[in-house]
Design an enzyme around this catalytic site. Structure first.
Site, PDB file in Angstrom:
ATOM      1  N   HIS A  15       0.861  -1.194   0.000  1.00 61.34           N
ATOM      2  CA  HIS A  15       0.000   0.000   0.000  1.00 61.34           C
ATOM      3  C   HIS A  15       0.891   1.235   0.000  1.00 61.34           C
ATOM      4  CE1 HIS A  15      -3.585  -2.392   0.976  1.00 61.34           C
ATOM      5  NE2 HIS A  15      -2.719  -3.137   1.641  1.00 61.34           N
ATOM      6  N   LEU A  16       0.686   2.099  -0.993  1.00 61.57           N
ATOM      7  CA  LEU A  16       1.476   3.347  -1.058  1.00 61.57           C
ATOM      8  C   LEU A  16       0.634   4.580  -0.803  1.00 61.57           C
ATOM      9  CD1 LEU A  16       3.904   2.837  -4.104  1.00 61.57           C
ATOM     10  CD2 LEU A  16       4.473   2.799  -1.664  1.00 61.57           C
ATOM     11  N   HIS A 136      -8.103 -10.515  -0.966  1.00 65.08           N
ATOM     12  CA  HIS A 136      -8.141 -10.426   0.489  1.00 65.08           C
ATOM     13  C   HIS A 136      -9.094 -11.543   0.911  1.00 65.08           C
ATOM     14  CE1 HIS A 136      -7.998  -8.353   4.463  1.00 65.08           C
ATOM     15  NE2 HIS A 136      -9.036  -9.155   4.613  1.00 65.08           N
ATOM     16  N   HIS A 174      -1.575 -12.212   1.685  1.00 66.06           N
ATOM     17  CA  HIS A 174      -1.289 -12.147   3.132  1.00 66.06           C
ATOM     18  C   HIS A 174      -1.962 -13.269   3.924  1.00 66.06           C
ATOM     19  CE1 HIS A 174      -5.146 -10.127   3.145  1.00 66.06           C
ATOM     20  NE2 HIS A 174      -4.709  -8.896   2.986  1.00 66.06           N
ATOM     21  N   HIS A 251      -0.667   4.043   8.083  1.00 67.20           N
ATOM     22  CA  HIS A 251      -1.741   4.862   8.670  1.00 67.20           C
ATOM     23  C   HIS A 251      -1.057   5.847   9.609  1.00 67.20           C
ATOM     24  CE1 HIS A 251      -5.187   2.383   7.350  1.00 67.20           C
ATOM     25  NE2 HIS A 251      -4.409   1.333   7.581  1.00 67.20           N
TER      26      HIS A 251
HETATM   27  N1  LIG Z   1      -3.743  -5.190   5.970  1.00 62.48           N
HETATM   28  C1  LIG Z   1      -4.337  -4.228   6.648  1.00 62.48           C
HETATM   29  O1  LIG Z   1      -4.543  -4.384   7.857  1.00 62.48           O
HETATM   30  N2  LIG Z   1      -4.724  -3.049   6.076  1.00 62.48           N
HETATM   31  C2  LIG Z   1      -4.675  -2.729   4.675  1.00 62.48           C
HETATM   32  C3  LIG Z   1      -5.748  -3.383   3.887  1.00 62.48           C
HETATM   33  C4  LIG Z   1      -5.511  -4.856   3.596  1.00 62.48           C
HETATM   34  O2  LIG Z   1      -4.510  -5.219   2.988  1.00 62.48           O
HETATM   35  O3  LIG Z   1      -6.353  -5.685   3.953  1.00 62.48           O
HETATM   36  C5  LIG Z   1      -4.780  -1.200   4.526  1.00 62.48           C
HETATM   37  O4  LIG Z   1      -5.007  -0.731   3.407  1.00 62.48           O
HETATM   38  O5  LIG Z   1      -4.592  -0.480   5.521  1.00 62.48           O
HETATM   39 ZN   LIG Z   2      -2.941  -5.071   2.026  1.00 63.14          ZN
HETATM   40 ZN   LIG Z   3      -6.005  -7.280   2.689  1.00 64.45          ZN
END
Ligand SMILES: NC(=O)N[C@@H](CC(=O)O)C(=O)O
Ligand SMILES: [Zn+2]
Ligand SMILES: [Zn+2]
Length: 344
Positions: A15-16, A136, A174, A251
């Site tokens: 995630h970027l 997911h 994941h 975050h």
């Molecule tokens: N893995 C996470 O806990 N959060 C990810 C979303 C995701 O990959 O499910 C996110 O975008 O913050």
């Molecule tokens: Zn993710």
């Molecule tokens: Zn995810």
């Protein structure tokens, strides 16, 4: 072993974000990884090739000067994604996969798929194009315990999907359970999985014993030790079906350290060092290169990176935080703690 040289790794789940957040984080990944599969769960999500092309350019613009990091784009599948979008994605040359978020399963998944039966024509197009569907893998039914949502997804969603589309390339993203590791290991070669460093290193005690530790809260949630052991076994097995995907999910500190904290662990700044720590624990450093640098490109049909990186056994202390968007900080996993390996 005091040094290991590997083909430069790639991150197959990252995630970027966008804007200032993108600018704050992209350099951390670009310093380690050759390429990364970029998640499309922005607000609003990246659902079209046109949006992906524009986001791709914003990522390139945010890179440190001289960086050769290559973002590989994904499209967020919705109930209404038309099959023609697959053709447009393929032609773009930069979109490498589609991503399934069951609606409500995780951060920014409100526009996700409510029922896969709406997506059958588009999934057929993906299978025909040989373009992977990343998922997911958690159900969202309120009667299913949060620790069981991944295992139930295999029975209720993934198995029927593969029965309908046996040639579809699938990446179970994941994975966090023994059930998922075993399912992928016995599945045909078109089914693979990514595993995060934090799910290889920690069980749920790390999040819940001695106080609630929000930086360990991510989805799918950390599981019990039996599952961590199964993930370690899969990642270090030498099987080409398992590869590196950090799921580094930034975050702001205030959004994590809150009465309703966001899900996501920020691991990008020391990703490969964290994986080295996990592989060393399993006595399997020799298997790290396959997992981190070779299996992913093979599954995606891409060349491996030409460059190498070298990890040395030299302790480093992770910063307490990094600057983030809006004057906030972002706290990396293991902030302020010492890691055994460093990038030379
Ligand atoms: N893995 C996470 O806990 N959060 C990810 C979303 C995701 O990959 O499910 C996110 O975008 O913050
Ligand atoms: Zn993710
Ligand atoms: Zn995810």
């Amino acid at each position: 072993m005091d040094a290991i040289t590997l083909t430069r790794p790639d991150d197959w789940h990252l995630h970027l974000r966008d804007g200032q957040a993108l600018e704050a984080v992209v350099g951390h990944t670009a310093a380690q990884m050759g390429r990364a599969i970029i998640m499309p769960n922005l607000t609003p999500p990246i659902t079209t090739t046109e949006q992906a092309v524009a986001y791709h350019q914003r990522i390139l613009d945010a890179l440190p000067t001289g960086s050769r990091f290559e973002p590989l784009m994904t499209l967020y599948l919705t109930d209404t994604t038309p099959p023609e979008e697959v053709e447009r994605a393929l032609k773009s040359g930069i979109v490498k996969a589609f991503k399934l978020y069951p609606a409500g399963a995780t951060t920014n998944s409100d526009s996700g798929v409510t029922d896969l039966k709406h997506c059958d024509a588009t999934i057929t197009a993906l299978a025909e194009a040989g373009m992977p569907l990343l998922m997911h893998g958690e159900v969202t039914d309120s009667d299913i315990d949060i620790f069981d949502r991944e295992a139930v997804f295999i029975e209720r969603v993934l198995t029927p999907l593969l029965a309908r589309h046996p040639t579809l390339k699938v990446v179970f993203e994941h994975i966090t359970t023994q059930q998922a590791a075993e399912f992928v290991a016995q599945a045909p070669d078109n089914v693979a999985a990514t595993i995060t460093a934090h799910h290889l290193l920690f069980n749920r005690n790390k999040m819940l014993v001695g106080g609630i530790r929000p930086h360990y809260y991510c989805l799918p949630i950390l599981k019990r030790e039996q599952h961590r052991q199964a993930l370690l076994k899969a990642a270090t097995s030498g099987s080409g079906k398992f590869f590196l995907g950090t799921d580094s999910a930034p975050h702001a500190q205030s959004a994590k350290e809150s009465s309703c904290g966001c899900a996501g662990a920020y691991t990008a700044p020391a990703a490969i060092e964290l994986y080295a720590m996990a592989f060393e624990e399993a006595g399997a450093l020799a298997a790290l290169e396959g997992f981190a640098s070779l299996n992913g490109p093979r599954f995606y049909g891409l060349p491996t990176n030409a460059e190498t990186i070298t990890l040395v056994r030299r302790p480093q202390t992770l910063p307490e935080g990094y600057p983030y968007a809006g004057g906030e900080s972002i706290i990396p996993l293991l902030a302020g703690e010492s890691l055994e390996w460093s990038l030379s």
